[in-house]
Design an enzyme around this catalytic site. Structure first.
Site, PDB file in Angstrom:
ATOM      1  N   LYS A 101       0.835  -1.211   0.000  1.00 16.10           N
ATOM      2  CA  LYS A 101       0.000   0.000   0.000  1.00 16.10           C
ATOM      3  C   LYS A 101       0.868   1.258   0.000  1.00 16.10           C
ATOM      4  O   LYS A 101       0.650   2.177  -0.782  1.00 16.10           O
ATOM      5  CB  LYS A 101      -0.915   0.034   1.237  1.00 16.10           C
ATOM      6  CG  LYS A 101      -1.843  -1.150   1.380  1.00 16.10           C
ATOM      7  CD  LYS A 101      -2.721  -1.034   2.625  1.00 16.10           C
ATOM      8  CE  LYS A 101      -1.957  -1.059   3.937  1.00 16.10           C
ATOM      9  NZ  LYS A 101      -1.289  -2.347   4.221  1.00 16.10           N
ATOM     10  N   ARG A 151      11.400  -1.816  10.959  1.00 19.48           N
ATOM     11  CA  ARG A 151      10.271  -1.405  11.796  1.00 19.48           C
ATOM     12  C   ARG A 151      10.125  -2.334  12.994  1.00 19.48           C
ATOM     13  O   ARG A 151      10.280  -3.533  12.875  1.00 19.48           O
ATOM     14  CB  ARG A 151       8.983  -1.415  10.956  1.00 19.48           C
ATOM     15  CG  ARG A 151       8.653  -0.031  10.439  1.00 19.48           C
ATOM     16  CD  ARG A 151       7.563  -0.021   9.432  1.00 19.48           C
ATOM     17  NE  ARG A 151       6.341  -0.681   9.869  1.00 19.48           N
ATOM     18  CZ  ARG A 151       5.224  -0.642   9.149  1.00 19.48           C
ATOM     19  NH1 ARG A 151       5.180  -0.004   8.001  1.00 19.48           N
ATOM     20  NH2 ARG A 151       4.151  -1.256   9.585  1.00 19.48           N
ATOM     21  N   ARG A 178      -9.597   1.034   8.566  1.00 16.27           N
ATOM     22  CA  ARG A 178      -9.130  -0.309   8.867  1.00 16.27           C
ATOM     23  C   ARG A 178     -10.151  -1.113   9.646  1.00 16.27           C
ATOM     24  O   ARG A 178      -9.907  -2.270   9.976  1.00 16.27           O
ATOM     25  CB  ARG A 178      -7.910  -0.151   9.765  1.00 16.27           C
ATOM     26  CG  ARG A 178      -6.651  -0.634   9.151  1.00 16.27           C
ATOM     27  CD  ARG A 178      -5.589  -0.394  10.192  1.00 16.27           C
ATOM     28  NE  ARG A 178      -4.479  -1.217   9.939  1.00 16.27           N
ATOM     29  CZ  ARG A 178      -3.408  -0.808   9.275  1.00 16.27           C
ATOM     30  NH1 ARG A 178      -3.340   0.405   8.790  1.00 16.27           N
ATOM     31  NH2 ARG A 178      -2.417  -1.623   9.113  1.00 16.27           N
ATOM     32  N   ARG A 196      -0.476  -9.237  13.137  1.00 13.49           N
ATOM     33  CA  ARG A 196      -1.040  -8.187  12.278  1.00 13.49           C
ATOM     34  C   ARG A 196      -1.889  -8.805  11.159  1.00 13.49           C
ATOM     35  O   ARG A 196      -2.915  -8.238  10.789  1.00 13.49           O
ATOM     36  CB  ARG A 196       0.078  -7.319  11.687  1.00 13.49           C
ATOM     37  CG  ARG A 196       0.674  -6.373  12.727  1.00 13.49           C
ATOM     38  CD  ARG A 196       2.017  -5.821  12.293  1.00 13.49           C
ATOM     39  NE  ARG A 196       1.950  -5.075  11.069  1.00 13.49           N
ATOM     40  CZ  ARG A 196       3.011  -4.812  10.300  1.00 13.49           C
ATOM     41  NH1 ARG A 196       4.207  -5.253  10.660  1.00 13.49           N
ATOM     42  NH2 ARG A 196       2.881  -4.109   9.196  1.00 13.49           N
ATOM     43  N   ARG A 199      11.992  -5.736   4.591  1.00 13.65           N
ATOM     44  CA  ARG A 199      11.664  -4.302   4.509  1.00 13.65           C
ATOM     45  C   ARG A 199      12.641  -3.467   5.329  1.00 13.65           C
ATOM     46  O   ARG A 199      13.021  -3.809   6.439  1.00 13.65           O
ATOM     47  CB  ARG A 199      10.249  -4.054   5.011  1.00 13.65           C
ATOM     48  CG  ARG A 199       9.951  -2.553   5.104  1.00 13.65           C
ATOM     49  CD  ARG A 199       8.509  -2.227   5.145  1.00 13.65           C
ATOM     50  NE  ARG A 199       7.808  -2.844   6.239  1.00 13.65           N
ATOM     51  CZ  ARG A 199       6.494  -2.801   6.354  1.00 13.65           C
ATOM     52  NH1 ARG A 199       5.760  -2.189   5.450  1.00 13.65           N
ATOM     53  NH2 ARG A 199       5.905  -3.388   7.380  1.00 13.65           N
TER      54      ARG A 199
END
Ligand code: AP5
Ligand code: MG
Length: 213
Positions: free
Chosen positions: A13, A160, A88, A171, A127
């Site tokens: 996203k 992160r 969300r 998540r 990431r």
């Protein structure tokens, strides 16, 4: 153009929203980035948000909705905006619909970037993100020009806090339970667009531009 980016954690996203913001010249509003900036600056909101984010849970709607409604009322959102990570939950989607209705307007599109859970854990473990400008990289798929350094500002890239495999799993569970119902919500509203998020980032972008044309 007023666009929502839907998709699981790690679906891409943020990667796509940044490109779209440039192409359509409208702001990219990421609630995750806003919370991370508040955590970095140690604000009261940041302290509250961190306790949920580190566990892979959603920040409560009452902390999230007002923040987004304020942001989309600002002048730079007059021509449109891209929401990344909001709404969300169904109550967040309803609050957004109501707030826009009160202004006589509505969202134009909700783009669902589809990526199966199997691909997500690999994406998250590779990431890296820039704590200064928020740019996101992947060590294999989308590496920076110089390893460990942001292309935009030269800052050292970081991992992160919520990208640990056990937090990613939580998540994903939270996504399926609380966020996936929004696909139905926007399908019923007649603005859902779906793209295959497993292709290269360039191909995903091309697919998004096509469904929005
Ligand atoms: P948030 O920051 O929104 O995280 P998320 O939804 O879990 O999504 P991510 O940012 O992890 O993934 P992404 O889809 O943006 O993928 P990316 O482009 O980085 O939220 C974090 C937390 O904040 C939440 O858990 C919650 O606690 C809280 N929060 C935020 N908003 C909230 C709200 N509205 N209500 C309540 N709580 C809220 O890509 C992932 C990786 O893949 C990158 O490394 C990237 O380089 C790579 N990649 C991207 N595209 C491709 C591709 N096509 N091929 C290969 N690799 C790719
Ligand atoms: Mg993101």
């Amino acid at each position: 153009m007023k666009i929502i980016m839907l998709g699981a954690p790690g679906a891409g996203k943020g990667t796509q929203a940044a490109r779209m913001a440039e192409k359509y010249n409208i702001p990219h509003i990421s609630t995750g980035d806003i919370f991370r900036a508040n955590i970095r600056d140690n604000t009261e909101l940041g302290q509250k948000a961190k306790s949920y984010m580190d566990k892979g849970l959603l920040v409560p709607d009452e902390l999230t909705c007002d923040l987004v409604m304020d942001r989309i009322s600002q002048d730079d959102c007059r021509e449109g905006f891209i929401l990344d990570g909001f709404p969300r939950t169904i109550p967040q989607a309803e609050a957004l619909t109501k707030a826009l209705e009160a202004k006589g307007t509505a969202m134009d599109a909700a783009v669902d970037v589809e990526v199966p859970d199997e691909n997500i854990v690999n994406r998250m473990s590779g990431r890296r993100f820039c704590p200064v400008c928020g740019a996101t990289y992947h060590i294999v798929a989308l590496p920076p020009k110089k390893e460990g350094v942001c292309d935009n500002d030269g800052a050292a890239l970081v991992i992160r806090d919520d990208d640990k495999p056990e937090t990613v799993k939580k998540r994903l569970d939270v996504y399926h339970e609380q966020t996936q119902p929004l696909i139905d919500y926007y399908q019923k509203a007649g603005i859902l667009k779906t793209v295959d998020g497993t292709q290269s980032a360039d191909d995903v972008f091309e697919a998004i531009v096509k469904v929005l044309a």
